[in-house]
Design an enzyme around this catalytic site. Structure first.
Site, short mmCIF file in Angstrom:
data_model
loop_
_atom_site.label_atom_id
_atom_site.label_comp_id
_atom_site.label_asym_id
_atom_site.label_seq_id
_atom_site.Cartn_x
_atom_site.Cartn_y
_atom_site.Cartn_z
N LYS A 315 38.63 -36.53 22.58
CA LYS A 315 39.09 -36.50 21.17
C LYS A 315 37.71 -35.99 20.42
O LYS A 315 38.05 -35.12 19.56
CB LYS A 315 39.28 -37.80 20.63
CG LYS A 315 40.16 -37.70 19.19
CD LYS A 315 39.93 -39.15 18.42
CE LYS A 315 38.68 -39.35 17.89
NZ LYS A 315 38.60 -40.66 16.81
N ASP A 334 44.38 -38.75 18.70
CA ASP A 334 44.04 -40.16 18.53
C ASP A 334 45.40 -41.09 18.38
O ASP A 334 46.50 -40.54 18.56
CB ASP A 334 43.18 -40.38 17.23
CG ASP A 334 43.82 -40.16 16.12
OD1 ASP A 334 44.95 -39.63 16.12
OD2 ASP A 334 43.35 -40.35 15.09
#
Length: 439
Positions: A315, A334
């Protein structure tokens, strides 16, 4: 500190909404300073921004502290010349450069010890855009850098180019919204309330270490940590309304001995280890300019390289790829992205207990197939719509009147469907000089 007068250039609010873009969790260097005004640090300057329906307005704060200015300029000279010293343009004849020279922005450069100091080249650095110069090495003198005196303020073209690059204004976001809306009904519905959202083109080092701080964190705490990094390890820029603003620290400053312990004392917790080890790894194995060099790698290569750093997972790597390395197809996944993907696109995700590497890749690939080359930009619109503090920013783009000529032109020139009624993508127009876009 005194600011310059308000200056402006054309920029429609349909193309950029400051109130959304500067608060949606991309950058942590901006704060609201009065109704519709924003203060922050960009390219080693303090800026105040505001806008109306047709123009973006800006002020730049100048520091009256000579020591601050000298420190800033010498730092810029050192870092920028090191990155460019192999450039052929720097191997110019000494005879062509004497004690006084003017850059393309009409800065006057003065030297002390004229006979020992020769201007090799002046060039705008993306991070600073000040006149850059370095003396020819003189073994006898043993002096590495000379002082620079800027006798004329930067002209508007330089400052506008910084803002255009930062907000990537060469990309026609309205055209992209049209394409995404035709390909995706849910995006079309959401975009009515969250329009004018675009991806910032940030400094890669600032972007990387800011998002290393984002691990299990919220925007307010990340902002606080970034402020601490700048205040303790950055260079002072200017004091505005009682607050001193600083540059973001260099990689080498974050790689100092004992950095982890110092950051823990400042409240960084386990992230102190991530910052310290990542900075040390970059300096020991790659060098100061390595993060920026990843702009010239493919998306897959850049992401893999970033993930070799301590505390950088998929991420964070995707955030850096998207927000500073020009990888427009990067999709950071996320909790927010997972939730809207499960609700509106991939129902099977509702049964999954966690985001595995395989599911992470599947989500990203799904959106890249759906939205096209600028999928990361489309993702940011939906991500912003999920943030609780952004709900008050909902508004209709119909509040901004579009000139009839523009509507007519778009109807004639934008072909977004093929013969089968399926959405197809055309390359968004761009007037900026962007390179290294590989995703």
């Amino acid at each position: 500190m005194a600011a310059s007068l308000w200056r402006s250039f054309p920029c429609s609010r349909r193309q950029l909404r400051l109130d959304a873009v500067l608060l949606c969790g991309q950058s942590f260097r901006w704060r609201e300073a009065g109704a519709g005004e924003w203060l922050g640090v960009l390219a080693d300057r303090v800026w105040r921004l505001k806008q109306d329906e047709t123009h973006l307005y800006y002020q730049v704060y100048e520091s009256s502290n000579k020591d601050v200015n000298s420190c800033r300029i010498k730092t810029e000279v050192k870092s920028a010349f090191k990155a460019e010293e192999t450039d052929a343009s720097y191997h110019t004849s000494r005879k062509q450069h004497r004690a006084t020279a003017k850059t393309t922005s009409n800065h006057k450069i003065t030297f002390d010890s004229v006979d020992q100091k020769v201007l090799l080249e002046t060039k705008y650095a993306c991070s600073a855009n000040l006149a850059l110069a370095k003396q020819c090495k003189n073994d006898a003198a043993g002096i590495d850098y000379f002082d620079i005196k800027v006798e004329k303020k930067e002209d508007d073209m330089v400052l506008v180019s910084i803002l255009e690059d930062y907000f990537q204004l060469g990309v026609d976001i309205e055209n992209l919204y049209d394409q995404w809306s035709q390909a995706d009904p849910y995006f079309s519905k959401t975009a009515r309330d969250f329009w004018g959202i675009r991806i910032l083109r940030q400094d890669p080092v600032e972007n990387l270490f800011s998002f290393i701080c984002s691990s299990n964190n919220n925007i307010a705490r990340i902002t606080s940590m970034v402020d601490k990094l700048c205040a303790h390890y950055g260079q002072p820029v200017a004091e505005v309304e009682g607050k001193m603003y600083h540059t973001f620290p260099s990689v080498s400053s974050l790689a100092q001995e004992g950095m982890e312990e110092k950051l823990r004392e400042l409240g960084f917790g386990y992230r102190a280890k991530f910052i310290s080890k990542s900075a040390r790894h970059i300096i020991d194995n790659h060098g100061q300019d390595w993060v920026s060099s990843l702009r010239h790698q493919s998306y897959e290569e850049a992401k893999a390289e970033l993930m070799t750093l301590c505390g950088v997972g998929a991420k964070v790597a995707d955030c850096v790829c998207l927000m500073s390395l020009d990888k427009t197809g990067a999709i950071p996944v996320d909790t927010h992205v997972w939730q809207f993907a499960a609700r509106h696109y991939l129902p099977k995700l509702q049964a999954a207990k966690s985001v595995t590497g395989k599911l992470y890749q599947e989500i990203g690939d799904h959106f890249r197939d759906l939205w096209g080359p600028y999928a990361g930009w489309a993702h940011s619109v939906l991500f912003t719509s999920e943030l609780r503090h952004m709900q008050s920013k909902k508004s209709s783009p119909d509040q901004v009147e579009k000139p009839p000529a523009m509507v007519k032109q778009k109807r004639q020139s934008n072909s977004t469907e093929d013969g089968k009624g399926k959405a197809k993508y055309s390359k968004p127009s761009s007037s900026s000089k962007k390179t290294g876009r590989t995703a």
